[in-house]
Design a protein around this motif. Sequence first.
Motif, PDB file in Angstrom:
ATOM      1  N   ARG A  57       0.851  -1.187   0.000  1.00 28.77           N
ATOM      2  CA  ARG A  57       0.000   0.000   0.000  1.00 28.77           C
ATOM      3  C   ARG A  57       0.894   1.246   0.000  1.00 28.77           C
ATOM      4  O   ARG A  57       1.768   1.381   0.870  1.00 28.77           O
ATOM      5  N   VAL A  58       0.679   2.133  -0.977  1.00 26.79           N
ATOM      6  CA  VAL A  58       1.554   3.291  -1.169  1.00 26.79           C
ATOM      7  C   VAL A  58       0.704   4.556  -1.176  1.00 26.79           C
ATOM      8  O   VAL A  58      -0.295   4.643  -1.905  1.00 26.79           O
ATOM      9  N   ASP A  59       1.106   5.543  -0.362  1.00 26.81           N
ATOM     10  CA  ASP A  59       0.429   6.836  -0.341  1.00 26.81           C
ATOM     11  C   ASP A  59       0.763   7.604  -1.619  1.00 26.81           C
ATOM     12  O   ASP A  59       1.934   7.799  -1.959  1.00 26.81           O
ATOM     13  N   TRP A  60      -0.267   8.045  -2.336  1.00 23.01           N
ATOM     14  CA  TRP A  60      -0.048   8.683  -3.626  1.00 23.01           C
ATOM     15  C   TRP A  60       0.691  10.016  -3.503  1.00 23.01           C
ATOM     16  O   TRP A  60       1.546  10.335  -4.325  1.00 23.01           O
ATOM     17  N   GLN A  61       0.376  10.780  -2.487  1.00 25.69           N
ATOM     18  CA  GLN A  61       1.006  12.086  -2.356  1.00 25.69           C
ATOM     19  C   GLN A  61       2.516  11.957  -2.157  1.00 25.69           C
ATOM     20  O   GLN A  61       3.316  12.625  -2.821  1.00 25.69           O
ATOM     21  N   GLY A  62       2.914  11.092  -1.242  1.00 22.23           N
ATOM     22  CA  GLY A  62       4.339  10.886  -1.008  1.00 22.23           C
ATOM     23  C   GLY A  62       5.039  10.293  -2.207  1.00 22.23           C
ATOM     24  O   GLY A  62       6.190  10.639  -2.522  1.00 22.23           O
ATOM     25  N   PHE A  63       4.342   9.395  -2.918  1.00 22.28           N
ATOM     26  CA  PHE A  63       4.935   8.766  -4.093  1.00 22.28           C
ATOM     27  C   PHE A  63       5.182   9.799  -5.197  1.00 22.28           C
ATOM     28  O   PHE A  63       6.258   9.824  -5.808  1.00 22.28           O
ATOM     29  N   VAL A  64       4.199  10.657  -5.457  1.00 24.39           N
ATOM     30  CA  VAL A  64       4.353  11.670  -6.510  1.00 24.39           C
ATOM     31  C   VAL A  64       5.399  12.710  -6.112  1.00 24.39           C
ATOM     32  O   VAL A  64       6.177  13.181  -6.948  1.00 24.39           O
ATOM     33  N   ASP A  65       5.466  13.040  -4.828  1.00 24.11           N
ATOM     34  CA  ASP A  65       6.474  14.002  -4.363  1.00 24.11           C
ATOM     35  C   ASP A  65       7.895  13.503  -4.629  1.00 24.11           C
ATOM     36  O   ASP A  65       8.804  14.308  -4.865  1.00 24.11           O
ATOM     37  N   SER A  66       8.076  12.185  -4.600  1.00 22.64           N
ATOM     38  CA  SER A  66       9.407  11.636  -4.840  1.00 22.64           C
ATOM     39  C   SER A  66       9.848  11.789  -6.290  1.00 22.64           C
ATOM     40  O   SER A  66      11.033  11.634  -6.605  1.00 22.64           O
ATOM     41  N   LEU A  67       8.905  12.100  -7.183  1.00 21.66           N
ATOM     42  CA  LEU A  67       9.236  12.266  -8.610  1.00 21.66           C
ATOM     43  C   LEU A  67       9.525  13.720  -8.972  1.00 21.66           C
ATOM     44  O   LEU A  67      10.094  13.980 -10.037  1.00 21.66           O
ATOM     45  N   PRO A 126      -4.767   4.734  -0.637  1.00 26.47           N
ATOM     46  CA  PRO A 126      -3.430   4.338  -1.107  1.00 26.47           C
ATOM     47  C   PRO A 126      -3.510   3.392  -2.302  1.00 26.47           C
ATOM     48  O   PRO A 126      -4.466   2.617  -2.450  1.00 26.47           O
ATOM     49  N   GLY A 127      -2.493   3.473  -3.164  1.00 27.18           N
ATOM     50  CA  GLY A 127      -2.400   2.538  -4.274  1.00 27.18           C
ATOM     51  C   GLY A 127      -1.784   1.230  -3.826  1.00 27.18           C
ATOM     52  O   GLY A 127      -1.201   1.132  -2.741  1.00 27.18           O
ATOM     53  N   PHE A 128      -1.911   0.217  -4.673  1.00 30.26           N
ATOM     54  CA  PHE A 128      -1.374  -1.114  -4.348  1.00 30.26           C
ATOM     55  C   PHE A 128      -0.453  -1.534  -5.486  1.00 30.26           C
ATOM     56  O   PHE A 128      -0.900  -2.027  -6.514  1.00 30.26           O
ATOM     57  N   PHE A 129       0.848  -1.293  -5.322  1.00 33.30           N
ATOM     58  CA  PHE A 129       1.817  -1.604  -6.370  1.00 33.30           C
ATOM     59  C   PHE A 129       3.224  -1.645  -5.772  1.00 33.30           C
ATOM     60  O   PHE A 129       3.419  -1.329  -4.584  1.00 33.30           O
ATOM     61  N   GLN A 176       7.871   3.633  -9.887  1.00 29.89           N
ATOM     62  CA  GLN A 176       8.657   4.852 -10.031  1.00 29.89           C
ATOM     63  C   GLN A 176       9.475   4.808 -11.326  1.00 29.89           C
ATOM     64  O   GLN A 176       9.595   5.814 -12.028  1.00 29.89           O
ATOM     65  N   GLN A 177      10.007   3.619 -11.651  1.00 30.34           N
ATOM     66  CA  GLN A 177      10.752   3.468 -12.902  1.00 30.34           C
ATOM     67  C   GLN A 177       9.854   3.719 -14.105  1.00 30.34           C
ATOM     68  O   GLN A 177      10.265   4.360 -15.088  1.00 30.34           O
ATOM     69  N   VAL A 178       8.600   3.259 -14.043  1.00 29.23           N
ATOM     70  CA  VAL A 178       7.651   3.496 -15.138  1.00 29.23           C
ATOM     71  C   VAL A 178       7.438   4.991 -15.344  1.00 29.23           C
ATOM     72  O   VAL A 178       7.546   5.511 -16.471  1.00 29.23           O
ATOM     73  N   LEU A 179       7.137   5.714 -14.276  1.00 28.15           N
ATOM     74  CA  LEU A 179       6.831   7.136 -14.409  1.00 28.15           C
ATOM     75  C   LEU A 179       8.072   7.949 -14.776  1.00 28.15           C
ATOM     76  O   LEU A 179       7.970   8.945 -15.503  1.00 28.15           O
ATOM     77  N   ILE A 180       9.238   7.556 -14.294  1.00 32.48           N
ATOM     78  CA  ILE A 180      10.466   8.250 -14.699  1.00 32.48           C
ATOM     79  C   ILE A 180      10.674   8.121 -16.206  1.00 32.48           C
ATOM     80  O   ILE A 180      11.005   9.090 -16.899  1.00 32.48           O
ATOM     81  N   GLY A 212       0.545  16.335 -29.258  1.00 28.22           N
ATOM     82  CA  GLY A 212       1.074  15.717 -28.048  1.00 28.22           C
ATOM     83  C   GLY A 212       0.643  14.270 -27.904  1.00 28.22           C
ATOM     84  O   GLY A 212      -0.131  13.738 -28.706  1.00 28.22           O
ATOM     85  N   LEU A 213       1.159  13.646 -26.879  1.00 30.25           N
ATOM     86  CA  LEU A 213       0.929  12.220 -26.638  1.00 30.25           C
ATOM     87  C   LEU A 213       0.351  12.015 -25.241  1.00 30.25           C
ATOM     88  O   LEU A 213       0.703  12.737 -24.298  1.00 30.25           O
ATOM     89  N   LYS A 214      -0.537  11.032 -25.115  1.00 33.30           N
ATOM     90  CA  LYS A 214      -1.052  10.632 -23.806  1.00 33.30           C
ATOM     91  C   LYS A 214      -0.749   9.156 -23.604  1.00 33.30           C
ATOM     92  O   LYS A 214      -1.106   8.313 -24.424  1.00 33.30           O
ATOM     93  N   VAL A 215      -0.050   8.857 -22.512  1.00 31.14           N
ATOM     94  CA  VAL A 215       0.220   7.475 -22.117  1.00 31.14           C
ATOM     95  C   VAL A 215      -0.626   7.166 -20.892  1.00 31.14           C
ATOM     96  O   VAL A 215      -0.522   7.847 -19.868  1.00 31.14           O
ATOM     97  N   SER A 216      -1.470   6.180 -21.010  1.00 32.44           N
ATOM     98  CA  SER A 216      -2.379   5.813 -19.908  1.00 32.44           C
ATOM     99  C   SER A 216      -2.085   4.373 -19.483  1.00 32.44           C
ATOM    100  O   SER A 216      -1.862   3.512 -20.335  1.00 32.44           O
ATOM    101  N   PHE A 217      -2.083   4.143 -18.187  1.00 27.09           N
ATOM    102  CA  PHE A 217      -2.005   2.759 -17.713  1.00 27.09           C
ATOM    103  C   PHE A 217      -2.925   2.582 -16.516  1.00 27.09           C
ATOM    104  O   PHE A 217      -3.073   3.448 -15.668  1.00 27.09           O
ATOM    105  N   PHE A 218      -3.563   1.416 -16.509  1.00 24.21           N
ATOM    106  CA  PHE A 218      -4.536   1.063 -15.463  1.00 24.21           C
ATOM    107  C   PHE A 218      -3.902   0.078 -14.489  1.00 24.21           C
ATOM    108  O   PHE A 218      -3.249  -0.877 -14.900  1.00 24.21           O
ATOM    109  N   LEU A 219      -4.110   0.318 -13.205  1.00 28.57           N
ATOM    110  CA  LEU A 219      -3.649  -0.578 -12.151  1.00 28.57           C
ATOM    111  C   LEU A 219      -4.853  -1.036 -11.340  1.00 28.57           C
ATOM    112  O   LEU A 219      -5.594  -0.203 -10.808  1.00 28.57           O
ATOM    113  N   PRO A 220      -5.101  -2.339 -11.243  1.00 30.60           N
ATOM    114  CA  PRO A 220      -6.240  -2.811 -10.442  1.00 30.60           C
ATOM    115  C   PRO A 220      -6.019  -2.525  -8.966  1.00 30.60           C
ATOM    116  O   PRO A 220      -4.894  -2.516  -8.474  1.00 30.60           O
ATOM    117  N   GLY A 221      -7.124  -2.253  -8.285  1.00 31.24           N
ATOM    118  CA  GLY A 221      -7.037  -1.935  -6.852  1.00 31.24           C
ATOM    119  C   GLY A 221      -6.930  -3.162  -5.993  1.00 31.24           C
ATOM    120  O   GLY A 221      -6.690  -3.066  -4.818  1.00 31.24           O
TER     121      GLY A 221
END
Length: 433
Positions: free
Chosen positions: A300-310, A326-329, A335-339, A424-433
């Motif tokens: 379980r990952v807090d989204w705010q803290g995770f995005v702040d790290s990027l 929180p997300g589940f991943f 982080q490697q994906v979003l980087i 422009g480009l949009k990259v979308s990915f879905f993560l199951p909860g």
Amino acid sequence: MTFKLKYQLIICTLIAVWASAALYTLVLDVSFAQLLLVTGFASLVAIVLCHYVFDGVAKRFVALETGLLNFRDNEFGVSLAVDGKDEISHLAALYNETSNKLRQEKQWIYQRELMLDKVLQSSPLAVMLLDNSERVIFANASARELLAQGSRIEGAALESLLETLPQTMVEAIRSGRDGLFSVQKDDDEQGSEAWHLSHGSFLMNGNQHKLLLFKQLTRELSRQEVQTWKKVIRVISHELNNSLAPISSMVHSGRLLAEQHGDTRLVKVFETIGERTSHLNSFILGYAKFAKLPQPNRSRVDWQGFVDSLVGQWAFKVEGSLPDTPGFFDPAQMQQVLINLLKNAAESGSIGDDISLQVKTLENGVLVEVCDRGSGMSEAVLTQALLPFYSTKGEGTGLGLALCREIVEAHDGRISLSNREGGGLKVSFFLPG
């Protein structure tokens, strides 16, 4: 006392009574009135005995008939009283034994039906059952999602459903043959989905029924494709490493000998070879990382803290508010994906204010979108961009988006690319909860 013995006793008693009456009239000189009195008494005794025996029998036959009528109505909860040892009581005992057995079987069948319904409703396989007039009598959740965007379709005619389906799917259904077909994805997604359709027919309750099974093969084919790429990469990496190790050693030795003899030109040659060898080794390590990607360690990952790290790595802005749940991943892999995605967006020519990250909460998970205002991609590039080794950059390895896809799919998610209106480009990915 058995019913047979009771019947024999009644017959013997009646014979004895009538014989006594006949003997009484023959031996004694009796009047006609006395004869009627004796005969009437004998008849009364016969009636009482018959009523005693057959009245209870009739009642138990009525009870047995009621029980059998309940059997016909599929009701097995009625039991008969067993109050003797005659044949009818034995028959009632057999009835009760049969009723208990049928009641247990009915309960077992009901539990199996509940389990089967749960399995079918949870299955990714789309299942649809049609009656002999081609009306839908059963459709699981996957079938409703595939054919009617989640709406109930039980009772609907097949022809009315076909009017809203893609032509390739309609042709596959009407053909009556097992086979593959493809369906174009939604407008905001690229590519197509591969499906396999199986037809079946059988008799149920005396009527002909048709069974349609839809199985999506897109992810399965993609996984097989990725596994093939990984196998190729491992073989190539192994062979290159076997050659690079002795080359690096020989280059080092050659450079030392050149320095001892004071040949600066030869030293420079060996340094160049060493640099290219080191670059090639780093290049191979990048592919090896893709080929040996571990299974995600989800938490379980807090989204705010995770995005702040990027924030300190690439310039971007957050669209909307981040989810409170929180997300589940795997945070390191995601982080490697979003980087990678933010790096691609920056290299597309977009400035920081044009690069956005948005996380949307859905019913069964989250949708993450990274958007830019770069040059976008042509249709040909969109269909190839997620494949390993494919790159439009002069110095690219073709692993960035392929690694993103591998990580997302390892999380049981899906990723897609699409061009944006206005560029422009949009990259979308879905993560199951």
